[in-house]
Scaffold this motif. Structure first.
Motif, PDB file in Angstrom:
ATOM      1  N   ARG A   1      -4.317  -0.939   7.493  1.00 10.97           N
ATOM      2  CA  ARG A   1      -3.029  -1.250   6.885  1.00 10.97           C
ATOM      3  C   ARG A   1      -2.054  -1.625   7.985  1.00 10.97           C
ATOM      4  O   ARG A   1      -2.082  -1.061   9.066  1.00 10.97           O
ATOM      5  CB  ARG A   1      -2.492  -0.051   6.091  1.00 10.97           C
ATOM      6  CG  ARG A   1      -3.399   0.296   4.932  1.00 10.97           C
ATOM      7  CD  ARG A   1      -2.894   1.462   4.152  1.00 10.97           C
ATOM      8  NE  ARG A   1      -3.881   1.828   3.136  1.00 10.97           N
ATOM      9  CZ  ARG A   1      -3.649   2.667   2.155  1.00 10.97           C
ATOM     10  NH1 ARG A   1      -2.486   3.260   2.039  1.00 10.97           N
ATOM     11  NH2 ARG A   1      -4.599   2.933   1.276  1.00 10.97           N
TER      12      ARG A   1
ATOM     13  N   ALA B   1      -2.392  -3.324   2.860  1.00 12.88           N
ATOM     14  CA  ALA B   1      -3.804  -3.215   3.232  1.00 12.88           C
ATOM     15  C   ALA B   1      -4.284  -4.601   3.654  1.00 12.88           C
ATOM     16  O   ALA B   1      -3.875  -5.618   3.089  1.00 12.88           O
ATOM     17  CB  ALA B   1      -4.621  -2.701   2.055  1.00 12.88           C
TER      18      ALA B   1
ATOM     19  N   TRP C   1      -7.442   3.777   8.872  1.00 11.29           N
ATOM     20  CA  TRP C   1      -7.737   4.930   8.020  1.00 11.29           C
ATOM     21  C   TRP C   1      -9.182   5.373   8.219  1.00 11.29           C
ATOM     22  O   TRP C   1     -10.063   4.558   8.489  1.00 11.29           O
ATOM     23  CB  TRP C   1      -7.476   4.569   6.560  1.00 11.29           C
ATOM     24  CG  TRP C   1      -6.011   4.523   6.231  1.00 11.29           C
ATOM     25  CD1 TRP C   1      -5.035   3.851   6.911  1.00 11.29           C
ATOM     26  CD2 TRP C   1      -5.356   5.174   5.159  1.00 11.29           C
ATOM     27  NE1 TRP C   1      -3.822   4.051   6.320  1.00 11.29           N
ATOM     28  CE2 TRP C   1      -3.987   4.861   5.235  1.00 11.29           C
ATOM     29  CE3 TRP C   1      -5.797   5.991   4.131  1.00 11.29           C
ATOM     30  CZ2 TRP C   1      -3.046   5.340   4.325  1.00 11.29           C
ATOM     31  CZ3 TRP C   1      -4.858   6.465   3.220  1.00 11.29           C
ATOM     32  CH2 TRP C   1      -3.508   6.149   3.318  1.00 11.29           C
TER      33      TRP C   1
ATOM     34  N   ALA D   1       0.845  -1.195   0.000  1.00 12.51           N
ATOM     35  CA  ALA D   1       0.000   0.000   0.000  1.00 12.51           C
ATOM     36  C   ALA D   1       0.880   1.244   0.000  1.00 12.51           C
ATOM     37  O   ALA D   1       1.954   1.255   0.587  1.00 12.51           O
ATOM     38  CB  ALA D   1      -0.901  -0.005   1.230  1.00 12.51           C
TER      39      ALA D   1
ATOM     40  N   THR E   1     -10.405   1.405   6.028  1.00 12.13           N
ATOM     41  CA  THR E   1      -9.377   0.433   5.679  1.00 12.13           C
ATOM     42  C   THR E   1      -8.351   0.319   6.796  1.00 12.13           C
ATOM     43  O   THR E   1      -8.138   1.250   7.582  1.00 12.13           O
ATOM     44  CB  THR E   1      -8.653   0.789   4.351  1.00 12.13           C
ATOM     45  OG1 THR E   1      -8.026   2.066   4.491  1.00 12.13           O
ATOM     46  CG2 THR E   1      -9.606   0.807   3.181  1.00 12.13           C
TER      47      THR E   1
END
Length: 114
Positions: free
Chosen positions: A59, A78, A53, A10, A57
């Motif tokens: 990560r 991710a 995030w 990512a 999402t």
């Protein structure tokens, strides 16, 4: 031949992304770990940080030997992806390793007292 695809790294957060992610860290002696599918094998990956995030999402920043030659590198992935799986958790609670006003950046080294 394996049908597992290697995970795609990512990109890092940028100011144009909006609000920065919340970053969680663990003590260096009790980090969780993932396994990363790379070069035809599952590779141990120590989790340096988790990024949550604003868009939902997740990560993970990991330290991993992608080729199996003892050369470790940092990567951010991710979650979830087929080429990632959980290896083990941590016995420690994660903490937000950021200073107020610097959320989303990696934590700074603590003063050594010298």
């Amino acid at each position: 031949m394996s049908t597992i695809e290697e995970p795609t790294p990512a990109r890092p957060w940028r100011p144009a992304d909006g609000a920065p992610p919340t970053v969680w860290t663990w003590p260096s002696n009790d980090r969780p770990a993932l396994e990363v599918w790379s070069a035809g094998a599952w590779r141990y990956a120590s989790v340096a940080a988790r990024q949550d995030w604003p868009d939902g999402t997740v990560r993970y920043q990991v330290l991993v030997d992608l080729r199996g030659d003892t050369t470790s590198t940092h990567r951010t992935y991710a979650w979830p992806q087929p080429g990632l799986r959980k290896r083990h958790g941590s016995h420690s609670e994660p903490s937000q390793g950021v200073d107020e006003g610097r959320q989303g950046e990696m934590p700074r080294r603590a003063p050594t007292g010298r």
